[in-house]
Design a protein around this motif. Structure first.
Motif, short mmCIF file in Angstrom:
data_model
loop_
_atom_site.label_atom_id
_atom_site.label_comp_id
_atom_site.label_asym_id
_atom_site.label_seq_id
_atom_site.Cartn_x
_atom_site.Cartn_y
_atom_site.Cartn_z
N PRO A 108 -6.75 0.70 -20.05
CA PRO A 108 -7.84 1.30 -19.26
C PRO A 108 -8.55 0.20 -18.45
CG PRO A 108 -8.01 1.88 -21.59
CD PRO A 108 -6.92 0.89 -21.47
N ALA A 109 -9.24 0.59 -17.39
CA ALA A 109 -9.89 -0.37 -16.49
C ALA A 109 -10.90 -1.26 -17.22
CB ALA A 109 -10.58 0.37 -15.35
N HIS A 110 -11.56 -0.74 -18.26
CA HIS A 110 -12.57 -1.54 -18.95
C HIS A 110 -11.98 -2.58 -19.91
CE1 HIS A 110 -11.97 1.89 -21.67
NE2 HIS A 110 -12.27 1.06 -22.63
N ILE A 111 -10.69 -2.49 -20.21
CA ILE A 111 -10.03 -3.51 -21.04
C ILE A 111 -9.42 -4.53 -20.09
CG2 ILE A 111 -8.27 -4.02 -22.76
CD1 ILE A 111 -10.58 -2.34 -23.86
N LEU A 168 -18.00 -4.76 -20.42
CA LEU A 168 -19.01 -3.73 -20.68
C LEU A 168 -19.54 -3.10 -19.41
CD1 LEU A 168 -21.26 -4.74 -23.71
CD2 LEU A 168 -19.51 -2.99 -23.56
N ARG A 169 -19.57 -3.84 -18.31
CA ARG A 169 -20.02 -3.27 -17.04
C ARG A 169 -19.12 -2.09 -16.67
NH1 ARG A 169 -22.39 -4.90 -12.59
NH2 ARG A 169 -24.11 -6.32 -12.87
N VAL A 170 -17.82 -2.29 -16.75
CA VAL A 170 -16.87 -1.25 -16.38
C VAL A 170 -16.93 -0.12 -17.42
CG1 VAL A 170 -14.44 -0.73 -15.90
CG2 VAL A 170 -15.42 -2.90 -15.16
N ARG A 171 -17.09 -0.45 -18.69
CA ARG A 171 -17.17 0.56 -19.75
C ARG A 171 -18.34 1.51 -19.51
NH1 ARG A 171 -14.71 3.91 -22.90
NH2 ARG A 171 -15.23 3.83 -25.09
#
Length: 168
Positions: free
Chosen positions: A53-56, A72-75
């Motif tokens: 996923p984009a947040h990883i 965490l910003r993307v999460r």
């Protein structure tokens, strides 16, 4: 029985007093239980892993141990950034399958470790509708500043922040 009111504690409203590591994301202040924090390091070379996923963001090699890294910003559905103050907070989390693992969290910058009394922690407000707040322990008021206290196990868990993917 028909007029009986059921009092339920809102999800994430455990109001746990104690020490929290506070950090910045998108000019806002957040806190996580200091007992979950293993170390704070500079952002280092992150190896991308396909089909994540984009947040990883990928994984890092931390003294011979491979650690997954989450932005965490993307999460939280914020815009990604690569600021000089960014750092990785390595935390010990409990995954939904019950296993403990270490994970790196990219944050904008670390503030301090503070002791927050239960009286300074408000329950997570009810945002209504389908807004998931299980990832919030509560909202703290420290020296006039509002800090969202995170249940980091829920933030990295599979069910956490489904709302972020629907917002993006």
């Amino acid at each position: 029985m028909a007029n009986e009111t059921i009092q339920r504690k809102p999800p994430g409203a455990s109001r746990v007093a104690g020490k929290y590591l506070t950090f910045n994301l998108q000019a806002e202040s957040y806190g996580i239980d200091v007992l979950k924090v293993r170390e704070i390091i500079r952002v280092t070379a992150i190896t991308a892993v396909p089909q994540m996923p984009a947040h990883i963001r990928g994984v890092i090699n931390l003294r011979g141990k491979i650690i997954p890294v989450m932005d965490l910003r993307v999460r939280f559905a914020f815009a990604a950034t690569n600021a000089d103050q960014n750092c990785i907070v390595v935390v010990q989390v409990k995954l939904p399958d019950g296993k403990n693992t270490q994970m790196g969290l990219i944050v904008d910058g670390v503030e301090e470790v503070i002791n927050i009394a239960e009286a300074d922690i408000e329950e997570t407000p009810n945002f209504g509708g389908q807004v998931a707040t299980d990832y919030l322990i509560g909202i703290a008021k420290v020296k006039g500043v509002v800090k969202s206290l995170l249940n980091i196990d829920e933030v990295v868990g599979i069910q956490a922040l489904n709302v972020a993917s629907s917002v993006a």
